[in-house]
Design a protein around this motif. Structure first.
Motif, mmCIF file in Angstrom:
data_model
loop_
_atom_site.group_PDB
_atom_site.id
_atom_site.type_symbol
_atom_site.label_atom_id
_atom_site.label_comp_id
_atom_site.label_asym_id
_atom_site.label_seq_id
_atom_site.Cartn_x
_atom_site.Cartn_y
_atom_site.Cartn_z
ATOM 1 N N LEU A 137 -13.089 1.045 -11.614
ATOM 2 C CA LEU A 137 -13.219 2.149 -10.664
ATOM 3 C C LEU A 137 -12.224 2.029 -9.528
ATOM 4 C CD1 LEU A 137 -17.082 2.449 -10.229
ATOM 5 C CD2 LEU A 137 -15.556 4.233 -11.063
ATOM 6 N N GLY A 138 -11.739 0.823 -9.321
ATOM 7 C CA GLY A 138 -11.011 0.550 -8.086
ATOM 8 C C GLY A 138 -9.493 0.599 -8.218
ATOM 9 N N PHE A 139 -8.890 0.003 -7.219
ATOM 10 C CA PHE A 139 -7.451 -0.024 -7.052
ATOM 11 C C PHE A 139 -7.055 -1.468 -7.363
ATOM 12 C CE2 PHE A 139 -4.206 0.251 -3.241
ATOM 13 C CZ PHE A 139 -3.167 0.030 -4.107
ATOM 14 N N ARG A 151 0.838 -1.204 0.000
ATOM 15 C CA ARG A 151 0.000 0.000 0.000
ATOM 16 C C ARG A 151 0.874 1.255 0.000
ATOM 17 N NH1 ARG A 151 -5.429 -0.025 0.638
ATOM 18 N NH2 ARG A 151 -6.372 -2.046 1.052
ATOM 19 N N VAL A 203 -5.482 -4.167 -6.677
ATOM 20 C CA VAL A 203 -4.749 -4.639 -5.502
ATOM 21 C C VAL A 203 -3.813 -5.799 -5.855
ATOM 22 C CG1 VAL A 203 -5.074 -5.810 -3.307
ATOM 23 C CG2 VAL A 203 -6.474 -3.840 -3.870
ATOM 24 N N PHE A 206 2.604 2.034 -3.517
ATOM 25 C CA PHE A 206 1.820 2.675 -4.564
ATOM 26 C C PHE A 206 1.042 3.893 -4.088
ATOM 27 C CE2 PHE A 206 2.579 -1.394 -6.592
ATOM 28 C CZ PHE A 206 2.885 -0.971 -7.871
ATOM 29 N N LEU A 207 1.264 4.311 -2.832
ATOM 30 C CA LEU A 207 0.479 5.415 -2.290
ATOM 31 C C LEU A 207 0.592 6.663 -3.176
ATOM 32 C CD1 LEU A 207 -1.310 6.369 -0.029
ATOM 33 C CD2 LEU A 207 0.707 7.037 1.240
ATOM 34 N N SER A 214 -0.110 6.887 -6.246
ATOM 35 C CA SER A 214 -0.039 6.511 -7.668
ATOM 36 C C SER A 214 -0.597 5.113 -7.857
ATOM 37 C CB SER A 214 1.399 6.548 -8.167
ATOM 38 O OG SER A 214 2.075 7.680 -7.715
ATOM 39 N N GLU A 215 -1.747 4.857 -7.246
ATOM 40 C CA GLU A 215 -2.318 3.514 -7.252
ATOM 41 C C GLU A 215 -2.718 3.096 -8.659
ATOM 42 O OE1 GLU A 215 -3.328 5.992 -5.350
ATOM 43 O OE2 GLU A 215 -3.099 5.414 -3.260
ATOM 44 N N ARG A 226 -4.993 1.580 -11.411
ATOM 45 C CA ARG A 226 -6.452 1.455 -11.452
ATOM 46 C C ARG A 226 -6.866 0.151 -12.095
ATOM 47 N NH1 ARG A 226 -9.170 6.636 -11.603
ATOM 48 N NH2 ARG A 226 -7.644 8.299 -11.574
#
Lengths: 346, 251
Positions: B108-110, B96, B112, B99-100, B102-103, B105
């Motif tokens: 719509l999400g991240f 986390r 992961v 990539f904080l 500059s996550e 995509r």
């Protein structure tokens, strides 16, 4: 991987599935919920029956919607003491506009939503612009709203409540959506339970699977560092305050439609219950850590204790003692769990 | 040469913080900036990082004269700075943090799964052996944290890596770990600017050495032109040390 591998070898602590489970912030709440359920279920047959479950899930739902929103805000490093009284404000707006000004219930709800979001925006702007502690800022909002709720209600009705929503235009459809019941196996479950599950699911997705969720953890865990890597810290916090306000509107509307009348002092004192549920659910008071599911389970514990004490025929005054004991136990358990989880190092 | 300064200078009001400093950073090489407290190290790196603007001399990126308006400007040109405080959140997991801001995509999400995988692969490519990218950064040692910050800068496209005293707060062993990652970043073709006041950390990993004293350059040396002993004594101020030794001598 020359010497690094060698260095790592001597320190390797196997992070087994147990520890992985233990570092979940929800753990304390889950254990607590199981213990509380086992206790009341063993003492009372009504408690473990389907109608009984429907009964104690109801307070869990309305509290849970708020606790989940407050949990997000607390993970983001802020408090909102105005959340409780805001459920009253939105309910009062709904009933007053629909009964005294002949407005459609849905339109009155929309006005309530706009007002709630404006209050959330106000809280968020003051906190992020002035860097004052949100505890103080929202305490101010809390007292102001409390005054407005009472003052306006008294000026309009001469009493401290507004009522008569049942006959308002558009009541039936709104009642079905927000305050209806669903029959399952002979027990009637409040539709608020579905709203609660929906809010919890959305909040969990946002927290764990969205970029904004990463930002929420970051602004609560280290605002300076978050800013330094380009996280829009102020926007994130303002959005969190507005989310809390949205939840207060949802709960305020659900309760107003259910009882068709609203007392001017409703919601006062609830703000700490929300925080308690969030903390039992694993949220740190200092921010940066916690879970939406945990807060929802914290609300379940609250609901079970609230109704369970009644089922057992105990004096309801004992509820507060129970709540305090749960809070203490949960924070102690969370602290132990976190220490255990973090001692992986060395 | 990716990055070069020619006779660069900076003053704050009447204070000349930096005068006539020339240095260069080459891809795949480490330029060490050495100096005692107040020598002008931070002013120099802040110019390179785009925090301050120079008011004398010139700053060249890829041979063209440049002036950075902001740290973002420098970052967009591939010049990344890892400060001592690292900009990491202790309670958040390694991936986390990685990539904080500059996550990646996914809809719509991240994304992961991608974040976890990339963080693990990037750390491994740097030779950083983190057992579990899910563990909170707060549980890492100081050296490991520095290493994650370096890996993050490398992944986000840095061509020049400026490291502000990365070893100063670390023990001997931990400092060694960080030096190894500096070498690894160099081997991946990055130009590294390594700021330190410890010649024993600088000498093994450096290709060039810029010595600063009271805001001016004592010279930029290639490794072939300077020995460790010479570097150490220049750094400490030969004359001052002798004087100190004399002073402290028992009668």
């Amino acid at each position: 991987m020359t010497a690094t591998a060698g260095r790592a070898d001597e320190r390797v602590a196997e992070v087994g599935p147990l520890r992985r489970l233990l570092i979940r912030p929800e753990l304390g709440a889950v254990v607590g919920a199981v213990v509380v359920f086992a206790f009341f279920a063993s003492q009372s047959a009504v408690f473990r029956s389907l109608p009984g479950i429907a009964n104690w899930l109801d307070p869990a739902a309305t509290l849970g919607i708020m606790a989940v929103a407050i949990a997000l805000l607390m993970i983001g490093g802020e408090f909102d003491l105005s959340a409780g009284v805001m459920t009253g404000t939105t309910g009062l707006i709904l009933v007053t506009l629909a009964t005294r000004y002949g407005m459609n219930v849905w339109a009155a709800m929309l006005v309530g939503l706009v007002v709630a979001l404006a209050v959330g925006l106000f809280n968020g702007l003051i906190v992020t612009r002035t860097r004052l502690p949100s505890f103080i800022v929202t305490l101010g909002t809390f007292l102001m709203l409390q005054g407005v709720n009472l003052g306006v209600t008294k000026a309009l009705t001469g009493t401290v409540q507004v009522s008569g929503l049942r006959t308002a235009w558009g009541f039936d459809s709104a009642h079905t959506v927000f305050a209806g019941t669903i029959q399952i196996g002979g027990a009637s479950f409040r539709v608020a339970i579905l709203w609660w599950l929906l809010v919890t699911a959305v909040a969990t997705w946002v927290l764990m699977r969205s970029r904004q969720g990463n930002w929420i953890f970051a602004v609560g865990g280290g605002e300076q560092a978050a800013r330094a890597v380009g996280v829009p810290a102020a926007r994130t916090k303002i959005a969190l305050f507005m989310t809390t306000a949205f939840a207060a509107w949802l709960v305020g509307s659900i309760l107003a439609l259910r009882y068709t009348s609203v007392q001017a002092n409703v919601g006062i004192g609830q703000e700490f219950i929300y925080i308690i549920a969030a903390v039992i659910g694993g949220c740190l008071l200092t921010g940066g850590y916690g879970s939406a599911i945990g807060a929802a389970i914290g609300a379940v514990i609250f609901g079970m204790a609230d109704k369970g004490i009644v089922f057992l025929g105990w004096d309801a005054d004992w509820f507060m003692f129970f709540l305090g004991a749960m809070l203490l136990l949960a924070t102690l358990a969370n602290r132990l769990v976190r220490r255990y989880a973090e001692e992986v190092k060395h | 040469m990716i990055l070069q300064t020619k006779g660069i200078g900076k003053s704050f009001g009447s204070v000349l913080a930096l005068r006539e400093v020339s240095m260069s950073v080459e891809a795949g090489h480490v330029t060490c900036v050495l100096g005692d407290n107040g020598a002008g190290k931070s002013t120099l790196i802040k110019i390179l990082a785009g925090v301050h603007q120079h008011d004398a001399g010139s700053l060249l990126v890829d041979g063209a004269e440049t002036r950075f308006g902001s740290p973002r400007d420098a970052l967009d040109r591939g010049i990344a700075t890892v400060y001592q405080d690292l900009a990491m959140i202790p309670l958040m997991s390694v991936w986390r943090n990685f990539f904080l801001g500059s996550e990646p995509r996914k809809g719509l999400g991240f994304d992961v799964a991608k974040a976890r995988r990339v963080a693990r692969d990037e750390l491994r490519a740097m030779g950083i052996d983190i057992r579990d990218v899910d563990q909170p950064v707060g549980t890492l040692s100081g050296g490991e944290r520095q290493s994650v910050a370096i890996a993050r800068a490398v992944y986000f496209g840095a061509r020049v890596l400026i490291l502000d005293e990365p070893t100063s707060a670390l023990g001997v062993k931990q400092a060694g770990v960080v030096l190894r990652y500096i070498a690894r970043a160099r081997d991946r073709g990055l130009g590294v600017v390594f700021i330190t006041h410890n010649p024993h950390h600088a000498y093994p990993v450096g290709d060039r050495f810029l010595l600063l004293n009271r805001g001016t350059s004592l010279g930029e040396f290639a490794k072939a032109d300077i020995t460790r002993e010479k570097l150490t004594s220049l750094m400490a101020g030969e004359a001052e040390l002798k004087e100190l030794a004399h002073e402290l001598e028992r009668d």
